[in-house]
Scaffold this motif. Structure first.
Motif, PDB file in Angstrom:
ATOM      1  N   GLU A 128       0.828  -1.207   0.000  1.00 13.68           N
ATOM      2  CA  GLU A 128       0.000   0.000   0.000  1.00 13.68           C
ATOM      3  C   GLU A 128       0.864   1.261   0.000  1.00 13.68           C
ATOM      4  OE1 GLU A 128      -2.407  -0.486   3.441  1.00 13.68           O
ATOM      5  OE2 GLU A 128      -3.888  -1.778   2.442  1.00 13.68           O
ATOM      6  N   LEU A 129       1.989   1.177   0.676  1.00 17.63           N
ATOM      7  CA  LEU A 129       2.870   2.341   0.766  1.00 17.63           C
ATOM      8  C   LEU A 129       3.456   2.695  -0.589  1.00 17.63           C
ATOM      9  CD1 LEU A 129       4.052   4.271   2.921  1.00 17.63           C
ATOM     10  CD2 LEU A 129       6.022   2.740   3.053  1.00 17.63           C
ATOM     11  N   GLY A 130       3.751   1.655  -1.380  1.00 21.84           N
ATOM     12  CA  GLY A 130       4.328   1.898  -2.697  1.00 21.84           C
ATOM     13  C   GLY A 130       5.793   2.279  -2.614  1.00 21.84           C
ATOM     14  N   LYS A 132       6.901   5.184  -4.069  1.00 22.78           N
ATOM     15  CA  LYS A 132       7.005   6.620  -4.329  1.00 22.78           C
ATOM     16  C   LYS A 132       6.189   7.401  -3.321  1.00 22.78           C
ATOM     17  CE  LYS A 132       8.003   7.402  -9.222  1.00 22.78           C
ATOM     18  NZ  LYS A 132       7.509   8.041 -10.469  1.00 22.78           N
ATOM     19  N   GLU A 133       6.588   8.629  -3.100  1.00 29.50           N
ATOM     20  CA  GLU A 133       5.753   9.553  -2.349  1.00 29.50           C
ATOM     21  C   GLU A 133       5.667  10.862  -3.122  1.00 29.50           C
ATOM     22  OE1 GLU A 133       7.307  10.095   1.533  1.00 29.50           O
ATOM     23  OE2 GLU A 133       9.233  10.888   0.881  1.00 29.50           O
ATOM     24  N   TYR A 134       4.639  11.634  -2.818  1.00 30.27           N
ATOM     25  CA  TYR A 134       4.300  12.790  -3.652  1.00 30.27           C
ATOM     26  C   TYR A 134       4.169  14.060  -2.810  1.00 30.27           C
ATOM     27  CZ  TYR A 134       3.086   8.980  -6.802  1.00 30.27           C
ATOM     28  OH  TYR A 134       3.123   7.838  -7.567  1.00 30.27           O
ATOM     29  N   ASN A 135       4.448  15.180  -3.479  1.00 29.46           N
ATOM     30  CA  ASN A 135       4.225  16.497  -2.889  1.00 29.46           C
ATOM     31  C   ASN A 135       3.213  17.195  -3.797  1.00 29.46           C
ATOM     32  OD1 ASN A 135       4.291  19.086  -1.881  1.00 29.46           O
ATOM     33  ND2 ASN A 135       6.510  19.109  -1.596  1.00 29.46           N
ATOM     34  N   PHE A 183       3.513  12.958   0.960  1.00 32.05           N
ATOM     35  CA  PHE A 183       2.657  11.886   1.458  1.00 32.05           C
ATOM     36  C   PHE A 183       2.818  10.648   0.581  1.00 32.05           C
ATOM     37  CE2 PHE A 183       0.183  14.459  -1.489  1.00 32.05           C
ATOM     38  CZ  PHE A 183      -0.361  13.527  -2.352  1.00 32.05           C
ATOM     39  N   SER A 184       2.514   9.495   1.152  1.00 29.73           N
ATOM     40  CA  SER A 184       2.532   8.245   0.395  1.00 29.73           C
ATOM     41  C   SER A 184       1.121   7.976  -0.114  1.00 29.73           C
ATOM     42  CB  SER A 184       2.983   7.088   1.284  1.00 29.73           C
ATOM     43  OG  SER A 184       2.006   6.819   2.269  1.00 29.73           O
ATOM     44  N   ARG A 224       9.150  11.527  -5.478  1.00 27.82           N
ATOM     45  CA  ARG A 224      10.470  10.968  -5.197  1.00 27.82           C
ATOM     46  C   ARG A 224      10.326   9.505  -4.780  1.00 27.82           C
ATOM     47  NH1 ARG A 224      11.502  14.536   0.330  1.00 27.82           N
ATOM     48  NH2 ARG A 224      10.062  13.376   1.677  1.00 27.82           N
ATOM     49  N   SER A 225      11.398   8.755  -4.975  1.00 27.44           N
ATOM     50  CA  SER A 225      11.403   7.356  -4.577  1.00 27.44           C
ATOM     51  C   SER A 225      11.464   7.265  -3.055  1.00 27.44           C
ATOM     52  CB  SER A 225      12.604   6.627  -5.182  1.00 27.44           C
ATOM     53  OG  SER A 225      12.530   6.640  -6.590  1.00 27.44           O
TER      54      SER A 225
END
Length: 269
Positions: A128-130, A132-135, A183-184, A224-225
């Motif tokens: 679920e976390l994956g 990548k995370e995003y801004n 956030f993820s 970002r990874s």
């Protein structure tokens, strides 16, 4: 010489207490009323479980606190506080909560979360976390029409942050121009995270995104990874989540078997 906790408790009735008190199984009397040995034993046991050595000094402290409490208890009874409706109701609620909490603690102890279940939860968590995370920023409005109007404004060169401050209904990000920070995907509801994952850096959604909170227009600032925390770092948190689910299932099962009547009230399932 220091006595062990059990030896100290056993010795109290014979070396500290007068014969009549030993027979009554009490540690002291106040105005003729005994303070039960079981009260002292429980406090001493709790102190020992926290690493406190229950020596003669600690014993004296415990018994003197019980004496002080008994004096106030008797005075409260003398003034009739224990007969007041609010006190009686509060006493009943306190007893209920104590028994409920004791039962839940006992249930968790008897139904521990297994290592295998915790590891399965960890694998699901990582998925679920994956990676990548995003801004991102977003503008939240009540209707699809409002969201489409905002997208049209952005298409004409409108400033995303300025529009967010003017029109977004999200109190947590409105004053920051819709900024959500990093956030993820697991940290957002699925329609929102799915939409973000499809965006290119600097782009915004050209169709409104609906969630249970309303309609969103979303802009991706950056991505970002990322790497999931180790199993050991999140093991305790995962076990608590699984324990909570077990307790929720227990309550659901109890509700399904119970006959509940509460006129005018919608009963939770």
């Amino acid at each position: 010489m220091k006595l062990t906790t059990s030896a100290l408790i056993a010795a109290l009735a014979f070396s500290v207490l007068p014969p009549a008190m030993a027979a009554d199984n009490s540690v002291a009397t106040v105005n003729g009323k005994p303070i039960k040995q079981s009260l002292y034993d429980y406090i001493a046991k709790e102190a020992s479980s926290r690493g406190q050595a229950v020596d003669d000094n600690v014993k004296n402290v415990i018994i003197n606190k019980l004496i002080g409490s008994e004096l106030i208890y008797q005075e409260a009874q003398r003034t009739g506080l224990d007969k007041q409706p609010d006190y009686i109701a509060k006493e009943d609620l306190t007893r209920r909560e104590l028994l409920v909490n004791t039962f839940l603690q006992d249930y968790i102890k008897k139904h521990p979360v297994s290592e295998a279940d915790t590891k399965l939860a960890y694998e699901k968590y990582k998925q679920e976390l994956g990676d990548k995370e995003y801004n991102a920023r977003h503008i939240l409005v009540a209707t699809e029409a409002e969201a489409k109007d905002i997208i049209a404004q952005l298409g004409k060169g409108g400033d995303f942050a300025k529009i967010a401050k003017e029109k977004s209904k999200d109190p947590g990000s409105q004053e920051k121009g819709g900024e959500l920070g990093w956030f993820s995907p697991a940290g957002m509801v699925k329609p929102f995270s799915d939409a973000v994952a499809k965006l290119q850096k600097g782009k915004y959604t050209t169709a409104p995104v609906q969630t249970q909170f309303g309609w969103h227009v979303i802009k991706l600032e950056d991505s970002r990874s990322t790497q999931a925390p180790s199993y050991d770092d999140v093991k305790d948190a995962l076990q608590k989540q699984l324990q909570q689910r077990h307790l929720e299932k227990l309550l659901t099962d109890l509700r399904s078997k119970a006959k509940i009547e509460a006129p005018g009230v919608t009963i939770a399932k």
